[in-house]
Design a protein around this motif. Structure first.
Motif, mmCIF file in Angstrom:
data_model
loop_
_atom_site.group_PDB
_atom_site.id
_atom_site.type_symbol
_atom_site.label_atom_id
_atom_site.label_comp_id
_atom_site.label_asym_id
_atom_site.label_seq_id
_atom_site.Cartn_x
_atom_site.Cartn_y
_atom_site.Cartn_z
ATOM 1 N N GLY A 126 -2.326 -14.099 -13.747
ATOM 2 C CA GLY A 126 -1.382 -13.930 -12.749
ATOM 3 C C GLY A 126 -1.213 -12.355 -12.362
ATOM 4 N N ARG A 127 -1.630 -11.694 -13.300
ATOM 5 C CA ARG A 127 -1.275 -10.031 -13.128
ATOM 6 C C ARG A 127 -2.067 -9.493 -12.121
ATOM 7 N N GLY A 128 -3.377 -9.989 -11.853
ATOM 8 C CA GLY A 128 -4.223 -9.327 -10.932
ATOM 9 C C GLY A 128 -5.119 -8.340 -11.855
ATOM 10 N N VAL A 129 -6.416 -8.162 -11.073
ATOM 11 C CA VAL A 129 -7.244 -6.930 -11.693
ATOM 12 C C VAL A 129 -6.807 -5.721 -11.442
ATOM 13 N N ASP A 130 -7.240 -4.648 -12.174
ATOM 14 C CA ASP A 130 -7.122 -3.398 -12.078
ATOM 15 C C ASP A 130 -7.714 -2.607 -11.102
ATOM 16 N N VAL A 131 -9.075 -3.126 -10.972
ATOM 17 C CA VAL A 131 -10.079 -2.367 -10.217
ATOM 18 C C VAL A 131 -10.990 -3.429 -9.239
ATOM 19 N N VAL A 132 -11.223 -3.355 -8.188
ATOM 20 C CA VAL A 132 -12.116 -4.157 -7.331
ATOM 21 C C VAL A 132 -13.278 -3.003 -6.968
ATOM 22 N N VAL A 133 -14.386 -3.149 -7.106
ATOM 23 C CA VAL A 133 -15.487 -2.259 -6.349
ATOM 24 C C VAL A 133 -15.928 -3.174 -5.115
ATOM 25 N N GLU A 134 -15.513 -2.665 -4.214
ATOM 26 C CA GLU A 134 -15.564 -3.574 -3.006
ATOM 27 C C GLU A 134 -16.923 -3.070 -2.153
ATOM 28 N N LEU A 174 -6.065 -8.031 -6.682
ATOM 29 C CA LEU A 174 -5.460 -6.872 -7.318
ATOM 30 C C LEU A 174 -4.210 -6.986 -7.854
ATOM 31 N N ARG A 175 -3.941 -6.161 -9.002
ATOM 32 C CA ARG A 175 -2.538 -6.314 -9.383
ATOM 33 C C ARG A 175 -1.829 -5.072 -8.592
ATOM 34 N N TYR A 176 -0.230 -5.180 -8.644
ATOM 35 C CA TYR A 176 0.327 -4.269 -8.134
ATOM 36 C C TYR A 176 -0.036 -2.809 -8.697
ATOM 37 N N GLY A 177 -0.237 -1.873 -7.763
ATOM 38 C CA GLY A 177 -0.782 -0.578 -8.045
ATOM 39 C C GLY A 177 -2.283 -0.426 -8.524
#
Length: 339
Positions: free
Chosen positions: A229-237, A251-254
């Protein structure tokens, strides 16, 4: 001595017929230039778009930005390289460090000036990056665009740290480099792919989790759920507008979205609420500088990372190589052997 070389040009024809094999004078050598016998060229999605736009060009151009080979001649003022060095050219030959600019952008290989799909290429000495001896020319040719882009996305824009979680989309060149580099840095990696075979290969390469984006259209939420539930730190979009909203959901917050791809197009409706609501950083990534290329080389050597080459074609099979890339069947990079 003046001589001729074989090269491909993009001429105003339909489809891959635009790729035309010609003989042309070898480029002249200035005092600060280095002449390289090209041994291998790798293809990128950009190269397909360049073919599509061939009829709109005012003059033919040698395509492809990514190539590697050996130095065969140097200008009188050259100090960085010697005959026999194994080198690859930077995507933006004049972007040495700092920020990208209109000047550098206008000189991109295979776009603003002649590219690498030729037997010989001449560029200023600062545009060439020395290669590790362990890498084949085919492997080295995969680095200038896909490798540098992944490096920029993870370590320059996002400043990836050990223990972070990265999501990469698909199994093309940038995403596979992203998987390899992120794992080498101690990060966890999620890979999305609709192909069971490609998901299996990604797991074999070290992916911590895979998601079938067709079976799970809300793959962003699935990725976030996998992180507790935290989210990922980086997405390579790499997808663009068609995948943007799911990347925001993942993505996570921030967190950071390194936005570099146009696989689903250049324009489209996106939900900007999630960007400011979650205080996300969206960083545009357009390949990288010579300094970033050199940083990539250091990273590859530190962990002995081997680029993934899906398929290699002969110089006379350039159209087949482009068609294979366009099919989407590849896992990693598609390469053309030049000499």
């Amino acid at each position: 001595m003046p001589h001729t070389i074989r090269a491909y040009e993009l001429q105003p024809r339909d489809g891959f017929d635009a790729l035309t094999l010609v003989e042309r004078p070898a480029p002249p050598l200035g005092p600060g230039d280095v002449r390289v016998r090209v041994r291998a060229v790798s293809l990128n999605f950009r190269d397909l778009n360049m073919v599509k736009g061939a009829k709109k060009r005012k003059a033919p151009i040698v395509p492809a930005s990514d190539g590697a080979g050996e130095v065969i001649e140097i200008g009188a003022a050259v100090t960085r390289h010697a005959v026999g060095d194994r080198v690859a050219a930077a995507f933006f030959p004049t972007w040495l460090s700092g920020e990208l600019s209109d000047y550098h952008h206008a000189r991109a290989l295979g776009g603003g000036q002649d590219g690498m799909l030729a037997e010989e290429v001449v560029l200023p000495e600062s545009a060439w990056v020395r290669l590790p001896s362990r890498l084949s020319f085919e492997a080295a040719a995969s680095l200038p665009c896909a490798g540098v882009t992944a490096y920029h996305a993870l370590f320059e824009a996002a400043q990836l740290r050990a223990g972070d979680t990265v999501l990469v989309q698909g199994t093309g060149g940038v995403s596979i480099f992203g998987l390899q580099l992120a794992r080498a840095a101690g990060a966890r990696v999620i890979v999305t792919s609709s192909s069971a075979a490609k998901r299996d290969r990604a797991v074999a390469m070290g992916a911590d989790h895979v998601i079938d984006y067709k079976a799970e259209p809300a793959w962003g939420e699935a990725a976030r759920a996998w992180t507790g539930g935290r989210g990922v730190d980086v997405v390579v979009e790499v997808g663009g507008p068609g995948t943007f909203d799911q990347s925001v959901a993942a993505l996570r917050y921030g967190g950071t979205m390194s936005l570099l791809g146009v696989l689903t197009g250049l324009r489209g409706e996106v939900n900007t609420y999630g960007v400011f609501h979650k205080s996300l950083r969206v960083c545009g990534i357009y390949v990288g500088s010579v300094a970033m290329f050199e940083g990539l080389i250091r990273a590859l050597e530190a962990r002995q990372i081997e680029p993934v080459i899906d398929k290699s074609f002969g110089f006379g099979e350039a159209r087949d190589a482009y068609a294979y890339l366009a099919s989407g069947a590849h896992f990693g990079k598609v390469v053309i052997r030049v000499g």
